[in-house]
Every structure is written in C-alpha cells, then in structure tokens.
Design a protein around this motif. Structure first.
Motif, PDB file in Angstrom:
ATOM      1  N   PHE A  85     116.989  72.860  26.157  1.00  0.00           N
ATOM      2  CA  PHE A  85     118.145  73.747  25.609  1.00  0.00           C
ATOM      3  C   PHE A  85     117.904  75.050  26.168  1.00  0.00           C
ATOM      4  O   PHE A  85     117.007  75.804  26.125  1.00  0.00           O
ATOM      5  N   TYR A  86     118.998  75.458  26.873  1.00  0.00           N
ATOM      6  CA  TYR A  86     118.890  76.966  27.037  1.00  0.00           C
ATOM      7  C   TYR A  86     120.228  77.765  26.007  1.00  0.00           C
ATOM      8  O   TYR A  86     121.278  77.150  25.786  1.00  0.00           O
ATOM      9  N   VAL A  87     119.521  78.723  25.181  1.00  0.00           N
ATOM     10  CA  VAL A  87     120.656  79.277  24.549  1.00  0.00           C
ATOM     11  C   VAL A  87     120.954  80.609  24.890  1.00  0.00           C
ATOM     12  O   VAL A  87     120.026  81.714  25.006  1.00  0.00           O
ATOM     13  N   CYS A  88     122.476  80.852  25.279  1.00  0.00           N
ATOM     14  CA  CYS A  88     122.757  82.447  25.550  1.00  0.00           C
ATOM     15  C   CYS A  88     122.786  83.136  24.380  1.00  0.00           C
ATOM     16  O   CYS A  88     123.660  82.717  23.510  1.00  0.00           O
ATOM     17  N   GLY A 135     111.401  68.400  23.096  1.00  0.00           N
ATOM     18  CA  GLY A 135     112.143  69.255  24.172  1.00  0.00           C
ATOM     19  C   GLY A 135     111.750  70.805  23.798  1.00  0.00           C
ATOM     20  O   GLY A 135     110.631  71.147  23.163  1.00  0.00           O
ATOM     21  N   GLU A 136     112.894  71.716  24.358  1.00  0.00           N
ATOM     22  CA  GLU A 136     112.366  72.932  24.463  1.00  0.00           C
ATOM     23  C   GLU A 136     113.449  73.819  24.246  1.00  0.00           C
ATOM     24  O   GLU A 136     114.726  73.517  24.739  1.00  0.00           O
ATOM     25  N   GLY A 189     111.505  80.794  16.727  1.00  0.00           N
ATOM     26  CA  GLY A 189     110.778  79.408  17.135  1.00  0.00           C
ATOM     27  C   GLY A 189     111.074  79.170  18.570  1.00  0.00           C
ATOM     28  O   GLY A 189     110.710  78.387  19.035  1.00  0.00           O
ATOM     29  N   ALA A 190     112.184  79.876  19.071  1.00  0.00           N
ATOM     30  CA  ALA A 190     112.452  79.423  20.610  1.00  0.00           C
ATOM     31  C   ALA A 190     111.095  79.440  21.377  1.00  0.00           C
ATOM     32  O   ALA A 190     110.208  80.487  21.036  1.00  0.00           O
ATOM     33  N   VAL A 230     121.026  70.760  27.703  1.00  0.00           N
ATOM     34  CA  VAL A 230     122.195  71.480  27.128  1.00  0.00           C
ATOM     35  C   VAL A 230     122.016  73.146  27.314  1.00  0.00           C
ATOM     36  O   VAL A 230     121.025  73.853  27.243  1.00  0.00           O
ATOM     37  N   ILE A 231     123.385  73.811  27.194  1.00  0.00           N
ATOM     38  CA  ILE A 231     123.401  75.257  27.335  1.00  0.00           C
ATOM     39  C   ILE A 231     124.055  75.464  26.220  1.00  0.00           C
ATOM     40  O   ILE A 231     125.159  74.852  26.004  1.00  0.00           O
TER      41      ILE A 231
END
Ligand SMILES: Cc1cc2nc3c(=O)[nH]c(=O)nc-3n(C[C@H](O)[C@H](O)[C@H](O)COP(=O)(O)OP(=O)(O)OC[C@H]3O[C@@H](n4cnc5c(N)ncnc54)[C@H](O)[C@@H]3O)c2cc1C
Ligand SMILES: Cc1cc2nc3c(=O)[nH]c(=O)nc-3n(C[C@H](O)[C@H](O)[C@H](O)COP(=O)(O)OP(=O)(O)OC[C@H]3O[C@@H](n4cnc5c(N)ncnc54)[C@H](O)[C@@H]3O)c2cc1C
Ligand SMILES: Nc1ncnc2c1ncn2[C@@H]1O[C@H](COP(=O)(O)O)[C@@H](O)[C@H]1O
Lengths: 256, 441, 324
Positions: free
Chosen positions: A3-6, A53-54, A76-77, A111-112
């Motif tokens: 996952f990338y979270v913007c 995952g990450e 926690g990221a 996923v973004i």
C-alpha cells in the motif's frame, strides 16, 4: 499487498482562524494529518496486519510537514517518502496529482490510497485525477475495504446506497473517515517512528512537466461567511417551551 | 530501543518543557510525555510569563519574528474597582523595553507548542537525537515504584523505565498523590478556578486603544468589584491582536455564594471601567482551569523522593499576592532546577534522595521559595474579604471625592480619606490591615 | 459563442433537483453572456427525462442511453462524459455536487486537461474563465477562486441556486454509445440499501436530524414520530451513522451530505463544526439539546434547552394540533 498512502498536512480546522487581507491566518499555526488520510493509513495498516504486506506513506510538502509524516509512521506505517516543496507554492489538486503521478510512474504497488478530500479545502479531486493519470481502476468515498483473492473489495458510499466494487491490483481508492477510527500512536509507536526510513525526494528529480506544475485554479481571497445569528433560546418547563416553539414555527417562521 | 532513559518527564506544560529543554541541552536521554493532543492543547493561563528564565531556555527569543509569545510587558496597571468607579495605579517605563524583557504575554496553545518545537530542535542537536522523545497524546497512568524508588512509568499496558521521573503534571496532581507526596484530600478553600476569554480586535485598533507600540503590551490586574463579591481578582492582558480577560475565583466562596464563574465574568465585563476598554471585538476562545491558591500549607510534604522530583503547579508552586499571578515563572524555574538535579544525579550515578534533595535546596535558595515564604501573609490577606471588598471600595470612594469638582467648597483630601475610611471600614480594621499589608508585601 | 453544458444527474428514477438548479443558473449565464446552454443526460432511461430538461432553456439536450448506467459505475460514466465533451466541446461543464459526480470529476478533468473547481456555492463568468466561491475550513469561511483554461469543470452544492423554468424548443441529440463489459476495469458486485421511497436529504423541505443524544430506541421512536408528523426526511450526525444506528447515507455534514431545507430540527446534536458545515444553509434551524452551552445553539433560530425525551412528546403533540 503493498500500500502507498498519500497523506497531506492540513491546518486544524478546529483552531480559531481569521482572515487578514487576502490571507487566512490560523492563530495557533497548528497543522495536522488530514483526517481522511489518517483513516486511509489506519485501513491500510489493518489490512496488512491481517493479510501481510507493507504500508508506505507519501507526502508532498515543506519541511515542517515531517511532523505529519512522523505521525503516520508512529501509527505503524513502515516507510515514508517526503517529496519536498517550499510550501509557498500555489498548488491545487491537479498539481498534487501530477507530482504524485510522476512519483508513482516507476513504482510497484498493489494499492494507492488517498483521502477522499482535504479537510481544509474539501476539494475531493486528487484521488481520481491520480487514478486517471496512472490509468488505474479506482473507487472513491470508500467506507469499507477488504482484500479477497488479491482484489481490493471496496464498499463505496453512493448518494443513496452503498456499492460493493472489486478492484484488481494495482488500483486506487479514496477513503472516507467513516470507515474506521484511526489509532492514536502508542508511545512505542512514537519511539519507533524516529528510526523508520523517511526518504527525501526533491521535486525537481521527479520531472514533472512545467505545465503541470502551474495550477489551473487559484484562490484569490477569503471572506467571512455571512454568519447566522443565534436566535431565541427557550429554557423552562419542557411542556411550555415545546408548545411555544411549535407555535412560533407556525406563526412566526411559517415553516409548518 | 528498550533501554532505560535517564529521565521521564510527565507533562509538557511550562515546567515539563523547561525541564526537557535543560535535559536536552545537557545531553540527557529522556522522554517527555503529554496527555494532550499536543503540548499546550488544553493548558490555560492569563498569562504573563514573568522574568527572564525564558531567555535562558531560548536565548534571544525576541529575535524570532513569529515566535510563540505575543507581546512583552511595557506597561503595568493595578486597578481597584467598586460598583461605579475604578482607581488605577499605572506604571510605564522605558526600562521595560530592554531585553531580556520583564515578562511576555503568552497564549498557551501557541506558546507551549512553540517551546516544544524548540525542545525538539535541542534534542536533534543533543547526543541522543534518536533516543529522546516528546510523546503527545499519551496519558501516564502510574509512576512505577520499586522499593520506594521511582523506576519508570506506565501508560495503559506499556511500561517504560528510567533512572528518574520528573512529575510536572500541573495542578491536578494525581501522580504526586500516587507516589505519596501529597495528601489525597485538598480542602476546597485552597482551590481557585480561573476562567478567561480571548477577544479579538483589529490589531491596529487594539494598539491604538491600549496605546501600544511595536510588540509592547500591557498587563492590568483588578481588585474589588470585578468578582461580584466573591474572593478573587481579575486580569486583562494584551496579545498581538487579542486580549485575554479573566478572573481567578475562590471555589469555596463561589459555591457558598451560589454563583457561576461565567456570570461573574460577564459582570466584570460590564463594569463601566472595563466595558469601554473591551468594546467591539469578538470572543474567539473561552477556557477554564483550576489554579492553586499558592498557599504553602497545601504544598506537597516534600518535593522529592528516591528517583522522583515534583515541579511546577504539581508542587503548588504559585504566587498570587495581588499585583500579579505568578505560576509559569515558578513552573519554569522549578523545571530547570529539577532537570539540573537529574543531570547531577547522572554524573554521580546516584538518583536517590541524597541527590534529589539538592533540588529542594536549590529551589529554597531561588526566588521561588524565597518569595513563597516571604509573601505568604500577603497571599492570605488577598483572600480576606477586606481585600476584595472594603479596600477597593474605600479607595474608589476616596477617588470619587478627590476628583469630583462640584462648585461646593472642597474639603481637604485628608478629610475625604477619613470619611471614606469611616464609611467602608473602621480605623482600627484598616490599621490592622495596613500593618499586615506593610509586613507582608 | 460558447457552450455551457450541464450534466443532469438521475437518482432513483428522478432528476436530481440540484442538477436543475445548476442548469437554471447556467442558462441564465448563457443568456446574459451570449453563450448557449446545453444539457446532457446519461442514464439507462435517459430519454424519458428529456422533456423535463427542456423546460430550463436549453438549446440542446444530449442523450446517452445505455443499460450500463442502471447503477453508478465510474468507467462507463467517464467514457460517456468524454464522448459528450468531444461532441459538444463545452467551454464550461457544470455538475451538481453529488457522490456520483465527486467520483468522476477529478478523473474527467485530468483526462480532458481541464481546470476544475468542485463543490462551489456560486460561480460566474469572467474573462478567460470563471470565478467561484467555495466554502472551506469545514465551511467556516468562503474562498474566492478563479479557474482559467480552455475547458472548465465545475460542481455546485445543492441549494445554491433557485429553479428558473424557461421553456425552449431545444434540439435533442442522441449520442451513439457503446460500452463493452471488457472495458470495465472494476466489477460492481452489488448495491446495498439503495432506497427508492425515502425522501432525498439534499432535496428535502424539512429535515429532522438525530444525534448521539437520541441514540436509543426511545429516541429513535420520537425522531420517527416527529419526522412523520412534519412529513420530514430523517438525517443524522456522524455519531449515529458511525455507531451503525442510522444508515451512512443519512449523515449530514462535511463527510456526509450538504442540505438546505426550509426547516431543520437538530435533536441531541452538539453542533460540531463538521456537522454544522452541512446544514447552515437551512432556512430555519431548531435545536433541541439539554446542554445550554452546546454550540448548535449558536446557529439555531429556535433553541430549546431541555431533555429531548421530555421536550419531544409535547412538541409533537402541539405540531399535530397545528397540522390539524
Ligand atoms: C485563568 C488563569 C490565569 C493565570 N494567569 C497566569 C499568569 O498571568 N501568569 C502566570 O505566570 N501564571 C498564570 N496562571 C498559572 C499558570 O498557568 C500555571 O501555574 C502554570 O501553567 C503551571 O505550569 P505547569 O507546567 O506546572 O502545569 P501545566 O501548565 O498545567 O502543565 C501540566 C501538563 O501536564 C499534562 N499532564 C497532566 N497529567 C498528565 C499525565 N498523567 N500524563 C501526561 N501528561 C499529563 C497536562 O496535560 C499539562 O500539559 C494562570 C492560571 C489560570 C488558570
Ligand atoms: C474530518 C471530519 C469530518 C466529519 N464529518 C462529519 C459529518 O459529516 N457529520 C457529522 O455529523 N459529524 C462529522 N464529524 C464528527 C463531528 O466532529 C462530531 O463528532 C459529531 O458531529 C458529533 O455528533 P453528535 O452531535 O450527535 O454527538 P455529540 O457531540 O456527542 O453530542 C451529543 C449532544 O446531545 C446532547 N444530549 C445528550 N442527551 C440528550 C438528551 N437526553 N436531550 C437533549 N440533548 C441531549 C448533548 O448535550 C450533546 O450536545 C466529522 C469529524 C471529522 C474529524
Ligand atoms: N500534498 C499532498 N501530499 C500527498 N498527498 C496529497 C497531497 N495533497 C493531496 N493529497 C491526496 O489527495 C487527497 C485530497 O485531495 P483534494 O481534496 O483534492 O485535495 C488527500 O487526502 C491525499 O490523499
């Protein structure tokens, strides 16, 4: 899943604000993690805790936005990328989307996640812009996420009902704060966050076209909203005041 | 990562931040824990931070343009009120323009956050940039004690260990009680409540109205009719484009008289002398907070124990003798002294009472305890009904006579004073009060 | 002469009133500035709405009818919108701000390289583009904005403009549209809880909104009774939608819906700015709250300080009497 979270740093809308000339001044200068992004981080953490995952967060912003990145890391990221700007630019959603699109061009991910909107401007555009620029399947206004057979199953809040949408990876989703209650970083989390990798990326290294860096929309000023005057307050015997107000709604306000 | 800290500080108010800054500058490995969402989130003060200790923590703080403070004090005023009138002593002096300033007005949610940022900077420059932390939004539930010695803290399920703990938790000192340094019960007549509003104006208008130039500011304390007969006093301080106006009121007296602080504040704001000073403007913030009475009788039995130090208002360090409320400066100095003691303890590798007691000695020798000791009588006197009723009435009554010119033969002012005294108090009471006052101030 | 195009949103078999509000404004702008006002309907039964749309002064109505639009799915909708934009070549393309619109507005803008302003409460033409006002900072403040580009997209909050009928004999243009299932990038698995019969909050004339104070069964019963008495729609604060007591689509506020009824009754709602953000455009606001200092009273025309369990029964009783 990766996952990338913007995430975005926004002024705290709860703090007193005022308008001076054309500018919006927030007395306390307090900046926070956009609430919708906090929900996006939370959901990504829950899903990766369950399915492996990450979670990596990405933020475009000035140096002082590091505080906000730390917050997401403390939640926690695992990693962060900080795309550095001076903070004085007049960027709009399309500029942020262009920058993010350049950043993601050569990245691998499943996923973004974005927030469904910025808490301060309520624009709600960046997410679907980014999806279009990256040609990704997407869903907005997610109120629930699940992973099933390597697909992201999104429960999206529509105008009346909810839509269950399955997105193949890679995909993009924008999150509502209605999907969860973001965790408050624990003391351990705060301590660990200092040691987590935070990569600094210069904006110039991303090769965003000059054209795309120029915002197509500008804020030309701010005004107070015509304020609603507080009306009459009724205190006393419930029976009496209830009847009185009911009567007034009929005879005075004419809304019955 | 899980190693021990040299020190854990509980509470990022003025005391905790001062301690943290001192520890960071001395290359100590520490943890500063704050239960609010951020440092200063819920903290309240009037607030003038008196004295020059801030310059010790943040040298040349006045050079920073958008710093955490609002204005520096260039004018001081003490006002006595009766129902109709006000009688003020007003003092302005160019020596107030010299740095370090005699006091700065602050708004805590901004000031504490700014100071916390400075502590972060100091941590980054210390020997432990990755191992010292400020942790907001975490409430300390317990100070861990082993064989009568503090060894760390617990928050929720998590425990963290340290050679020492500085308790800087403010006036609701639950942890101070938990470690056994304060009795559980504090009588209501030793508790005050402070309330305050922040009112915003156009900055130029505010500067004109209060005749402020640059970042100069005014402090005004009020005695008398401000409190509608309830024990206490009022204050008004100028910020950049707002004023802080409020009251400190005796909780027991409030209860007995059945009045609400909010109503009294409105009453105060309507007084002819106040009304015109604050007209226009928009209330942008309202807050309330308990304040210690500064009565030495309710101070913790001791301010240290093996591995623990208590500082700031947690130790009831506060002075309110009429001419100013002093809590933040006491908090700041005690925080500094507590941290210096921990630095020494680390050098000597001895965190027991024998080192900790040096904190008490240093505090006793500082202005904090010296003033607390010498002005105790003034503190008691301020809480006597004569002080918030008879004296201001008398002074205003005299003022009314002295300044009224009405085409009648004017009596000598001595006679006017005598009349006023007769009306509001007996000579005998006044002499007693005067005697006490002279002794106490 | 340029084209100002308005998207007509269909929901539950009806045209969304907010679309017609936007269309009314666009027709006005077109008439005032020598442009033409056109509209587009994209729906499984699009043609059945044409006549209603023609009442609002359009010179053309584009129709895209395809069964794929039975439910909201973003890929075909985007394709349809791009097709229309190619054909109509609008200078300005205006939308009502609905969840359906919010889903595609950014993507369409990126696709068309258009400037976009979302969720405006007002917009006008200026040299080279539009100026607009948008509520920001949880609707505490208005920002003035400008968008300048060859193509401009704008979405408008419901309740921003009055309906203004203006019958013209607009031309109907049916656009050929085909969408292959294989183009679908995502799959819509199901639609839950879409309700045909409930009153749409954003169009309701009267709304009874319930908050945490009314969270138990007794409270819900009273809310229902009050709404029924007034013929009002029911809304909720986040405290209740979050707790699963009320359907999420009923949430009013920054995350939820923006409403602008004639009468808004807030029951047991504290009045957090994020809630108030969605309801201050109501004409008359009534608040019932037991806390006299609750911020909701700052925006209420009629504030009843009291326990809702004690206030609502006589209130409902009296309203029934008035209603006859
Ligand atoms: C209305 C009013 C006006 C005043 N005016 C003035 C003035 O003009 N000048 C002046 O010098 N003083 C003034 N004071 C007094 C002054 O504000 C206090 O004395 C001062 O704030 C004390 O500082 P402190 O650091 O000891 O405590 P605080 O500032 O109260 O800080 C304590 C901190 O500890 C945190 N905390 C508490 N318990 C825990 C826990 N268990 N875990 C984690 N964190 C915890 C709190 O959240 C808080 O941030 C005024 C006070 C009031 C209420
Ligand atoms: C980014 C963001 C977006 C948000 N978006 C929204 C949104 O769209 N909509 C929304 O509503 N919220 C939203 N919120 C949440 C919002 O901040 C508040 O938490 C929420 O509105 C509180 O709901 P409430 O007023 O029902 O509950 P509370 O704040 O708990 O208030 C309950 C009220 O009921 C009163 N009460 C209790 N019992 C009784 C009784 N017996 N009789 C009378 N009165 C009683 C109490 O006095 C109190 O005032 C958002 C928050 C964030 C951070
Ligand atoms: N500066 C930024 N850095 C990272 N993500 C951003 C930034 N600005 C916007 N976003 C993303 O876009 C969402 C908000 O979009 P918008 O409402 O269009 O501003 C946020 O919730 C983020 O996910």
């Amino acid at each position: 899943m990766k996952f990338y979270v913007c995430i975005k740093q926004v002024p705290d809308v709860n703090a007193p604000i005022q308008i001076k000339g054309e500018e919006l001044i927030q007395d306390t200068n307090r900046m926070i993690l956009n609430a919708y992004d906090a929900s996006a981080v939370e959901e990504a953490l829950v899903l990766t805790e369950k399915h492996g995952g990450e979670v990596e967060v990405v933020l475009i912003g000035p140096d002082k936005a590091k505080e906000t990145i730390r917050k997401a890391l403390a939640m926690g990221a695992q990693k962060a990328t900080h795309i550095q700007t001076s903070g004085d630019e007049n960027y709009d959603s399309s500029t942020y989307a262009s920058i993010l699109a350049s950043f993601f061009k050569d990245k691998e991910y499943d996923v973004i996640s974005c927030g469904k909107q910025s808490q301060d401007t309520d624009a709600g555009l960046t997410g679907s812009m980014l999806a279009e620029l990256l040609n990704l399947p997407y869903a907005t206004n997610a109120v629930g996420l699940e992973i099933e057979d390597n697909q992201l199953v999104v429960k999206r809040q529509g105008d009346t009902g909810q839509e269950m949408i399955a997105l193949p990876s890679p995909c993009l989703v924008t999150c509502s704060n209605d999907m969860n209650e973001p965790r408050i970083p624990s003391l351990k989390g705060i301590m660990q966050s200092k040691r987590k990798p935070m990569e600094a990326v210069e904006l110039s290294s991303l090769d965003v076209e000059e054209d795309n860096l120029a915002a197509k929309t500008t804020v030309t000023g701010y005004q107070e909203k015509p304020e609603r005057e507080a009306g009459k307050k009724f205190e006393g015997e419930p029976d009496d005041i209830a009847a009185e107000v009911a009567q007034l709604l009929d005879t005075e306000a004419n809304v019955i | 990562m899980d190693e021990k800290f040299d020190c854990i500080i509980v509470g990022a108010g003025v005391a905790g931040l001062a301690a943290a800054m001192t520890l960071a500058r001395n290359n100590m490995k520490f943890l500063l824990i704050e239960k609010g969402e951020f440092a200063g989130a819920k903290n309240v003060s009037g607030g003038v931070l008196w004295g020059s200790d801030l310059a010790k923590l943040v040298p040349n703080y006045w050079e920073e343009e958008n710093a955490g403070w609002e204005r520096y004090i260039t004018q001081r005023r003490l006002t006595f009120l009766d129902e109709q009138s006000s009688f003020s002593i007003d003092f302005k002096s160019s020596h107030f323009q010299e740095t370090p300033y005699t006091g700065v007005v602050v708004l805590r949610s901004k000031f504490d956050r700014w100071l916390a940022g400075k502590v972060e900077d100091a941590i980054a420059e210390s020997d432990f940039p990755m191992d010292s932390f400020i942790a907001p939004n975490i409430k300390v539930d317990e100070v861990l004690m082993e064989d009568g010695k503090a060894v760390g803290i617990r928050t929720g399920e998590e425990e963290f260990h340290a050679n020492s703990v500085i308790i800087a938790e403010g006036v609701n000192n639950l942890l101070t009680r938990q470690v056994g340094l304060q009795d559980d019960y504090v009588p209501a007549d030793h508790v005050l409540t402070g309330i305050k509003e922040v009112i915003r104006y156009d900055q130029e208008k505010l500067e004109d109205r209060f005749q402020l130039s640059g970042l100069g500011g005014m402090s005004n304390e009020y005695i008398g009719y401000a409190t509608d007969g309830v024990e206490g006093g009022g204050f008004l301080y100028t910020n950049r484009d707002t004023i802080s106006i409020g009251l400190v009121l005796g909780l027991k007296d409030l209860r007995e008289k059945g009045k609400s602080p909010h109503d009294i504040l409105n009453h105060f704001k309507k007084h002819p002398a106040v009304r015109d000073t604050i007209r226009g403007g928009e209330v942008v913030e309202y807050s309330a907070h308990v304040v210690s009475s500064g009565d030495k009788r309710i101070m913790p039995k001791e301010l240290y124990k093996d591995g623990v130090l208590i500082c700031g208002e947690a130790a009831n360090l506060l002075m309110n003798a009429g001419k100013a409320i002093q809590g933040m400066d006491y908090a700041m100095r005690s925080g500094i002294l507590a941290a210096e003691t921990i630095v020494k303890a680390k050098e000597q590798d001895d965190y027991s009472s024998s080192t900790m007691k040096e904190y008490r000695q240093a505090l006793d020798e500082s202005f904090v305890m010296k003033d607390m000791n010498s002005f105790q009588d003034a503190v008691h006197m301020l809480h006597s009904p004569q002080m918030f009723k008879d004296v201001p009435n008398l002074i205003c009554d005299f003022g009314r006579k002295f300044f009224t010119i009405d085409n009648e033969p004017t009596p000598k002012s001595r006679k006017m004073l005598a009349e006023s005294i007769k009306k509001h108090s007996s000579y005998w009471d006044l002499m007693k009060l005067g005697f006490k006052g002279a002794k106490s101030l | 002469m340029s084209t100002i195009l308005t998207h007509i949103a269909i929901s539950d078999g009806k045209i969304k009133r907010s679309s017609l509000e936007v269309l009314s404004h666009c027709t006005q702008l077109a008439n005032d500035n020598g442009h033409q006002s056109e509209a587009v309907i994209i729906d499984a039964n699009a043609s059945q709405y044409v006549d209603d749309v023609k009442k609002y002064g359009v010179s053309k109505v584009y129709v895209i009818e395809d069964p794929i639009f039975k439910n909201h799915i973003n890929t075909p909708l985007l394709k349809a919108l791009t097709t229309v934009m190619e054909q109509a070549d609008p200078y300005i393309f205006a939308f009502a701000s609905t969840e359906g619109t919010k889903d595609i507005l950014g993507a369409l803008a990126a696709n068309q390289d258009a400037a976009v302003l979302s969720d405006v409460s007002e917009f006008n033409l200026i040299d080279g583009g539009i100026s607009a006002k948008r509520p920001v900072m949880a609707a505490k403040i208005l920002s003035s904005n400008e968008a300048k580009a060859d193509k401009i997209l704008v979405s408008v909050r419901s309740g921003s403009y009055e309906l203004a009928e203006n019958e013209t004999d607009g031309e109907v243009v049916n656009i050929d549209f085909s969408f292959n299932e294989s183009e679908l990038k995502a799959t819509l698995r199901e639609v839950i809880g879409a309700s045909g019969d409930k009153i749409d909050l954003s169009e309701a004339e009267a709304i009874v909104a319930a908050g945490r104070g009314a969270k138990d069964e007794e409270g819900q019963k009273l809310i229902n009774e009050l709404a029924e008495t007034l013929g009002a729609a029911i809304g909720a604060s986040r405290a209740l939608t979050e707790a699963g007591i009320m359907d999420p689509s009923l949430q009013i506020g920054q995350t939820g819906k923006v409403v602008s009824p004639q009468l808004y009754i807030a029951v047991g709602i504290s009045g957090a700015i994020q809630h108030v953000a969605g309801m201050t455009n109501s004409k008359v606001i009534v608040a019932i709250n037991k806390d006299p200092d609750a911020p909701i009273f700052d925006v209420a025309d009629y504030g009843i300080v009291g326990d809702l369990y004690k206030v609502l029964p006589p209130f409902i009783e009296e309203l029934k009497k008035i209603k006859g």
